[in-house]
Design an enzyme around this catalytic site. Structure first.
Site, PDB file in Angstrom:
ATOM      1  N   ASP A 219      -8.437  26.981 -41.310  1.00  0.00           N
ATOM      2  CA  ASP A 219      -8.623  28.103 -42.400  1.00  0.00           C
ATOM      3  C   ASP A 219      -8.172  29.424 -42.127  1.00  0.00           C
ATOM      4  O   ASP A 219      -7.998  30.026 -41.066  1.00  0.00           O
ATOM      5  CB  ASP A 219      -9.982  27.499 -42.340  1.00  0.00           C
ATOM      6  CG  ASP A 219     -11.683  28.504 -43.382  1.00  0.00           C
ATOM      7  OD1 ASP A 219     -10.841  29.030 -44.347  1.00  0.00           O
ATOM      8  OD2 ASP A 219     -12.611  28.741 -43.084  1.00  0.00           O
TER       9      ASP A 219
ATOM     10  N   VAL B  49       0.569  -1.202   0.085  1.00  0.00           N
ATOM     11  CA  VAL B  49       0.192  -0.349   0.125  1.00  0.00           C
ATOM     12  C   VAL B  49       0.905   1.342  -0.713  1.00  0.00           C
ATOM     13  O   VAL B  49       0.721   2.460  -0.661  1.00  0.00           O
ATOM     14  CB  VAL B  49      -0.873   0.393   1.497  1.00  0.00           C
ATOM     15  CG1 VAL B  49      -1.978   1.470   1.209  1.00  0.00           C
ATOM     16  CG2 VAL B  49      -1.612  -1.439   1.151  1.00  0.00           C
ATOM     17  N   ALA B  50       2.182   0.865   0.539  1.00  0.00           N
ATOM     18  CA  ALA B  50       2.700   2.945   0.715  1.00  0.00           C
ATOM     19  C   ALA B  50       3.506   1.859  -0.628  1.00  0.00           C
ATOM     20  O   ALA B  50       3.774   3.895  -1.250  1.00  0.00           O
ATOM     21  CB  ALA B  50       4.149   2.121   1.828  1.00  0.00           C
TER      22      ALA B  50
END
Length: 603
Positions: free
Chosen positions: A332, A285-286
């Site tokens: 254009d 998780v870290a």
């Protein structure tokens, strides 16, 4: 696509009687019963949408990206490892990020749904031989209907009557310069260029017309384009691909390090297996960057907001990053690099050359001679030219309200001539009452001229003509200079042509003006009938040139500099002459005067 073009060409080239027969209609339209039967057969004249995903699925999509799934898993792992608060926090990050992403894209989708509003609400249609106003959604193939300036075209149709019709087809072609339309067929250049066809989603800028519908709803060209946009398969953006790749790499690294710590805790620290497993989950998780996804989403959202302030709409947050990878821009000219507000800059007559100040569709300028203001009534040649462009004009310029741009009912070119007349100080409406128009010979792309015939006084009719110099000058045999008319010589023609070339080299375009006065005959109606193109546009007196330009957008100079600093190449794509295009490109800093201009034929 080939069959569609062939069908469209057939509707354009078939004689009107044959077309009416094929569509099973008449010049007075359909009966109510026929219209009802066809409505049941063809369906309503609407742009339908393919079955959309439910809002629930669209909402859930924001929580199922690879990175989002990693956060769901990492939150679960955090809870397993005993850190309940951390797990809940990770899940909340995911939830807040998903809700925010959904809200941003939902707001953008509501704006893009304005496509459905481009068709008009009501149309003047002939039913049972009478002109009726009906809801445009009830129109069917074979309907005969009327069009006038300001109307949106509700269906694909063939013109059967037309007077000075100009149609804005930018919704189909992207070209903001109106197309001239007429009853006679002319293939034109490019897509949707047939001279006698009008298309759903376009707008009538000037003139009046009667047309017969041959396609409605999703069978129109506009409908086919809408169908193509709906069939587009979603693909991952470069940023999404990179994030997915990064997520997989982070996952592998985190799991790999988790295994290393798990094994190390058991064999080197001699933790129990259960405790080692919890420790390894915490390490996994870290290593997960929980803040990465919201950071990316917020960055993209800021980009969307900045683009919105620049009047650019993005449906998808990830499109912002895709735009950031742009290396070439094809743009254009008219209306994109320029303001699409034609402005008369100069007036050239055989005796004098005048300058005109003030740009755009507002009359906050003046006509000058040698740097000094000059008003209507002080120069005979200038006065005549201004009267000619004011008379020979089908465009109205409605005054602006506050800071809003004035409403133009017609073409930008003719609007610039109306503004010129206003700058001179004359009341165009008062003059139109004093010298009423009796007849018009509309502009067409073949002869490139427009002529109006006016009542000059009780005994005289005035023939006023304007158009391209190359097409008008051969019909002149006299010239006005200092208020006097004399024969047009070869030296005069050379001087006129030299002046026109000089202005063209500066990126300016010209409108030539001429006139003729004829005695009014006893039978005025017959005389007007006899004044056709061949008889009216001959033996004209040349008056002068109105020189105009479409000013660049003020912000375009800095925008081009920024693109060049970012190594983005800009290519101008325009229907204007190569001389004008190059002049504008050099003026705005797009390229140098040594740049090569490639014509459509060469390409």
């Amino acid at each position: 696509m080939k069959n569609e073009k062939e069908t469209r060409r057939k509707f354009a080239t078939d004689p009107v009687p044959d077309l009416m027969t094929d569509l099973h209609t008449t010049s007075t339209g359909l009966t109510q019963k026929e219209a009802a039967d066809r409505l049941e057969k063809y369906g309503e004249n609407v742009i339908t949408r393919e079955k959309q995903q439910s809002q629930l699925l669209i909402f859930l999509k924001n929580f199922t990206s690879v990175m989002a799934i990693l956060l769901w898993v990492s939150g679960f792992v955090a809870i397993l490892s005993g850190t309940l608060e951390l797990g809940i926090a990770i899940w909340l990050v995911n939830i807040i990020n998903g809700v925010f992403s959904y809200w941003q894209e939902h707001e953008a989708q509501k704006a893009t749904d304005s496509l459905m509003k481009m068709l008009p609400a009501y149309t003047q249609v002939y039913r049972d031989g009478k002109l009726q106003q009906i809801n445009a959604t009830k129109m069917v193939p074979g309907d005969v209907f009327n069009l006038q300036a300001g109307n949106a075209v509700p269906v694909d149709a063939r013109l059967i009557k037309a007077t000075s019709v100009q149609v804005d087809q930018s919704a189909l072609t992207g070209e903001s310069v109106p197309e001239s339309k007429k009853v006679a067929f002319d293939a034109g250049q490019g897509e949707f260029a047939e001279s006698n066809l009008v298309y759903a989603g376009t707008t009538v800028g000037a003139g009046t017309a009667t047309a017969v519908a041959f396609a409605t709803g999703m069978n129109t060209e506009f409908g086919r384009i809408a169908a193509l946009t709906q069939q587009q398969k979603p693909s991952l953006s470069p940023l999404q691909l990179e994030l997915n790749r990064l997520t997989k790499q982070i996952s592998l690294i985190a799991i790999g390090l988790g295994l290393v710590f798990f094994v190390s805790a058991i064999f080197f620290v001699h933790y129990p297996v259960a405790q080692s497993f919890i420790f390894a989950l915490g390490m996994i998780v870290a290593f997960i960057p929980e803040g990465l996804l919201p950071t990316v989403t917020l960055s993209l959202a800021q980009g969307v907001q900045r683009m919105a302030k620049k009047h650019a709409l993005l449906k998808d947050l990830n499109s912002v990053e895709t735009l950031g990878e742009t290396t070439v821009i094809c743009s254009d000219k008219t209306g994109t690099l320029t303001q699409n507000q034609m402005t008369v800059d100069h007036i050239w007559t055989p005796a004098h050359s005048f300058t005109v100040t003030g740009q755009g569709f507002v009359n906050n300028g003046q006509i000058q001679l040698d740097g000094k203001p000059i008003k209507y009534g002080t120069d005979a040649d200038l006065d005549l030219l201004i009267r000619l462009v004011a008379f020979n004009n089908d465009t109205e310029v409605e005054p602006s309200k506050g800071s809003a741009r004035p409403k133009i009912l017609g073409t930008p070119t003719e609007a610039s001539l109306v503004i010129l007349a206003q700058k001179s100080g004359i009341d165009t409406k008062a003059y139109s009452i004093k010298y009423p128009r009796l007849k018009e010979l509309p502009f067409d792309s073949d002869r490139k001229r427009m002529t109006t015939i006016h009542q000059h006084d009780d005994h005289t009719l005035s023939i006023c003509t304007k158009g391209s110099l190359s097409d008008l000058l051969p019909h002149c045999d006299t010239i006005q200079e200092n208020g006097k008319v004399r024969p047009l010589t070869e030296d005069d023609k050379k001087a006129i042509d030299d002046a026109n070339r000089k202005y063209a080299s500066l990126g300016l375009r010209s409108i030539a003006t001429a006139y003729r006065e004829v005695p009014q005959e006893t039978d005025k109606e017959k005389q007007l009938d006899d004044l056709t193109i061949d008889t009216a546009e001959t033996n004209l007196t040349f008056v002068g040139l109105a020189i105009m330009s479409d000013p660049p957008r003020p912000e375009i100079y800095e925008a081009i500099k920024k693109c060049h600093r970012a190594s983005i190449k800009i290519i101008m794509v325009t229907g204007d002459s190569s001389l004008t295009a190059k002049s504008v490109a050099v003026k705005i800093g797009l390229t140098s005067d040594k740049a090569r201009v490639v014509t459509g034929g060469e390409l």
